[in-house]
Design a protein around this motif. Structure first.
Motif, short mmCIF file in Angstrom:
data_model
loop_
_atom_site.label_atom_id
_atom_site.label_comp_id
_atom_site.label_asym_id
_atom_site.label_seq_id
_atom_site.Cartn_x
_atom_site.Cartn_y
_atom_site.Cartn_z
N ARG A 275 0.85 -1.20 0.00
CA ARG A 275 0.00 0.00 0.00
C ARG A 275 0.88 1.25 0.00
NH1 ARG A 275 0.72 3.23 3.82
NH2 ARG A 275 -0.68 4.70 2.81
N TYR A 276 0.36 2.31 -0.51
CA TYR A 276 1.03 3.61 -0.43
C TYR A 276 -0.05 4.66 -0.64
CZ TYR A 276 0.53 4.23 -5.45
OH TYR A 276 0.00 4.39 -6.70
N GLN B 126 -6.31 18.49 -5.96
CA GLN B 126 -5.74 17.13 -5.92
C GLN B 126 -6.65 16.16 -6.69
OE1 GLN B 126 -3.36 15.97 -2.31
NE2 GLN B 126 -4.77 17.41 -1.33
N GLN C 194 -6.99 13.01 -6.73
CA GLN C 194 -7.61 11.85 -6.06
C GLN C 194 -9.09 12.12 -5.76
OE1 GLN C 194 -4.76 13.44 -5.02
NE2 GLN C 194 -3.47 12.12 -3.77
N TYR D 20 -10.12 9.93 13.40
CA TYR D 20 -8.84 9.50 12.83
C TYR D 20 -8.56 8.01 13.09
CZ TYR D 20 -7.04 13.92 11.09
OH TYR D 20 -6.83 15.05 10.35
N LEU E 84 -10.27 6.32 10.46
CA LEU E 84 -9.47 6.44 9.23
C LEU E 84 -8.40 5.35 9.20
CD1 LEU E 84 -8.37 8.25 6.75
CD2 LEU E 84 -6.71 9.07 8.43
N CYS F 135 -5.79 6.80 -0.45
CA CYS F 135 -4.98 7.95 -0.06
C CYS F 135 -5.65 8.68 1.09
CB CYS F 135 -4.77 8.91 -1.23
SG CYS F 135 -3.55 10.20 -0.83
N PRO F 136 -4.98 8.72 2.26
CA PRO F 136 -5.52 9.54 3.35
C PRO F 136 -5.20 10.99 3.02
CG PRO F 136 -3.42 8.56 4.01
CD PRO F 136 -3.67 8.13 2.60
N MET F 137 -6.13 11.91 3.28
CA MET F 137 -5.88 13.29 2.86
C MET F 137 -6.37 14.32 3.88
SD MET F 137 -7.09 12.85 -1.11
CE MET F 137 -6.33 14.32 -1.73
N GLU F 138 -5.46 15.21 4.19
CA GLU F 138 -5.81 16.36 5.03
C GLU F 138 -5.68 17.66 4.24
OE1 GLU F 138 -2.98 16.06 8.23
OE2 GLU F 138 -4.54 15.68 9.70
N GLY F 139 -5.21 17.53 3.01
CA GLY F 139 -4.96 18.70 2.19
C GLY F 139 -6.25 19.21 1.56
N VAL G 180 -11.01 14.54 7.85
CA VAL G 180 -9.98 13.86 7.06
C VAL G 180 -10.67 12.99 6.01
CG1 VAL G 180 -9.72 11.88 8.66
CG2 VAL G 180 -7.77 12.62 7.29
N LYS H 106 9.66 2.89 0.88
CA LYS H 106 8.99 3.45 2.07
C LYS H 106 10.02 4.19 2.93
CE LYS H 106 4.65 1.67 2.63
NZ LYS H 106 4.14 2.69 1.73
N ARG I 37 10.59 5.31 6.55
CA ARG I 37 10.09 5.11 7.92
C ARG I 37 11.27 5.16 8.88
NH1 ARG I 37 5.93 5.61 5.37
NH2 ARG I 37 3.99 4.43 5.64
C1 LIG Z 1 -3.67 12.36 8.03
C2 LIG Z 1 -2.96 12.30 6.71
C3 LIG Z 1 -3.12 13.30 5.78
C4 LIG Z 1 -2.53 13.21 4.52
N1 LIG Z 1 -2.81 14.15 3.55
C5 LIG Z 1 -2.42 13.94 2.27
C6 LIG Z 1 -2.88 14.76 1.21
O1 LIG Z 1 -3.66 15.70 1.40
N2 LIG Z 1 -2.47 14.49 -0.04
C7 LIG Z 1 -1.64 13.43 -0.31
O2 LIG Z 1 -1.31 13.22 -1.49
N3 LIG Z 1 -1.17 12.63 0.67
C8 LIG Z 1 -1.55 12.84 1.96
N4 LIG Z 1 -1.13 12.00 2.95
C9 LIG Z 1 -0.24 10.87 2.63
C10 LIG Z 1 1.13 10.93 3.31
O3 LIG Z 1 1.94 11.88 2.67
C11 LIG Z 1 1.77 9.52 3.26
O4 LIG Z 1 0.94 8.64 3.98
C12 LIG Z 1 3.17 9.50 3.85
O5 LIG Z 1 4.04 10.25 3.06
C13 LIG Z 1 3.70 8.08 3.99
O6 LIG Z 1 3.74 7.45 2.75
P1 LIG Z 1 2.90 6.13 2.40
O7 LIG Z 1 1.53 6.28 3.00
O8 LIG Z 1 2.86 6.11 0.89
O9 LIG Z 1 3.62 4.95 2.96
C14 LIG Z 1 -1.69 12.10 4.22
C15 LIG Z 1 -1.50 11.11 5.20
C16 LIG Z 1 -2.14 11.18 6.41
C17 LIG Z 1 -1.97 10.04 7.39
#
Ligand SMILES: Cc1cc2nc3c(=O)[nH]c(=O)nc-3n(C[C@H](O)[C@H](O)[C@H](O)COP(=O)(O)O)c2cc1C
Length: 209
Positions: A10-11, A67, A69, A136, A139, A154-158, A179, A197, A199
């Protein structure tokens, strides 16, 4: 199933393939996994908005820095915290516990008073922080469950929560968006899927006592 292999695969998907839809059966499983999320007292002080309508999603995208997504994923889940969490919320929850477990309501008075006391001792700001944390956790359940089901996410806060709340008109329901989880299938062109990854090392992340 090897959970670590699923979590390494996953990513946070940046580019979804807009032609690929998550099946109804898999979507049901994902939503059920989110429903099974743990929450403080079991109160679940949030709602999960499932947005599929393309016109609404086009509007939302403008409020999420464009975005892709937001429009290209198969579905958009918005975790909205129930900021109007109060004694009434506790009463509804106690009714549910009573019905589900066949326990007389009177036997739950102590539990109910304890929850009400905890809520009433907090400022509105503290309550909002607390209910947001619960959203959360849901989430997190969704993210891991999507991976287990081989659904990309894709989790997103943006995004602008105020604009989302206005577009979806959810303040009147006592909700504020917190979120997003966009779910679907990755595009072959998404270069992020090939990145390693990043981490913290185990010895840095975990502190043993
Ligand atoms: C709460 C939260 C908000 C995030 N917001 C965004 C976002 O708005 N747009 C985006 O492309 N990725 C977003 N991400 C993804 C993170 O950048 C990503 O999870 C992190 O870089 C780790 O990479 P991976 O999930 O691919 O392993 C968010 C992740 C989390 C947990």
């Amino acid at each position: 199933m090897d959970i670590l292999s699923k979590l390494n695969t996953r990513y946070a998907t940046k580019v979804f393939d807009p032609t690929k839809k998550v099946s109804e059966a898999d979507m049901e499983k994902l939503l059920e996994a989110i429903r099974l999320s743990a929450s403080s007292y079991g109160l679940q002080p949030y709602k999960v908005l499932v947005v599929e309508d393309p016109a609404i999603r086009a509007e939302l995208r403008k409020a999420a820095w464009g975005q892709s997504q937001i429009t290209d994923a198969s579905a958009l889940l918005i975790f909205a915290a129930k900021y109007e969490t109060n004694a009434g919320t506790v009463d509804e929850f106690v009714d549910l516990v009573s019905q589900t477990r066949n326990i007389p309501k009177e036997a739950l008075f102590g539990f109910s008073d304890m929850m009400k006391g905890s809520i009433q001792s907090q400022s509105q700001e503290q309550i909002e922080t607390w209910v947001s944390k619960q959203a959360y956790i849901a989430l997190g359940f969704g993210l891991v469950s999507a991976a287990v089901l081989d659904i990309d996410a894709c989790p997103m806060e943006g995004f602008s929560p105020a604009d989302f709340d206005r577009i979806l008109d959810i303040n009147k329901l006592g909700l504020k968006s917190k979120v997003i989880l966009a779910v679907g299938y990755r595009s072959e062109e998404d270069k992020y899927q090939h990145l390693a990854k990043v981490r913290q090392k185990k010895e840095d992340l975990f502190i043993k006592f």
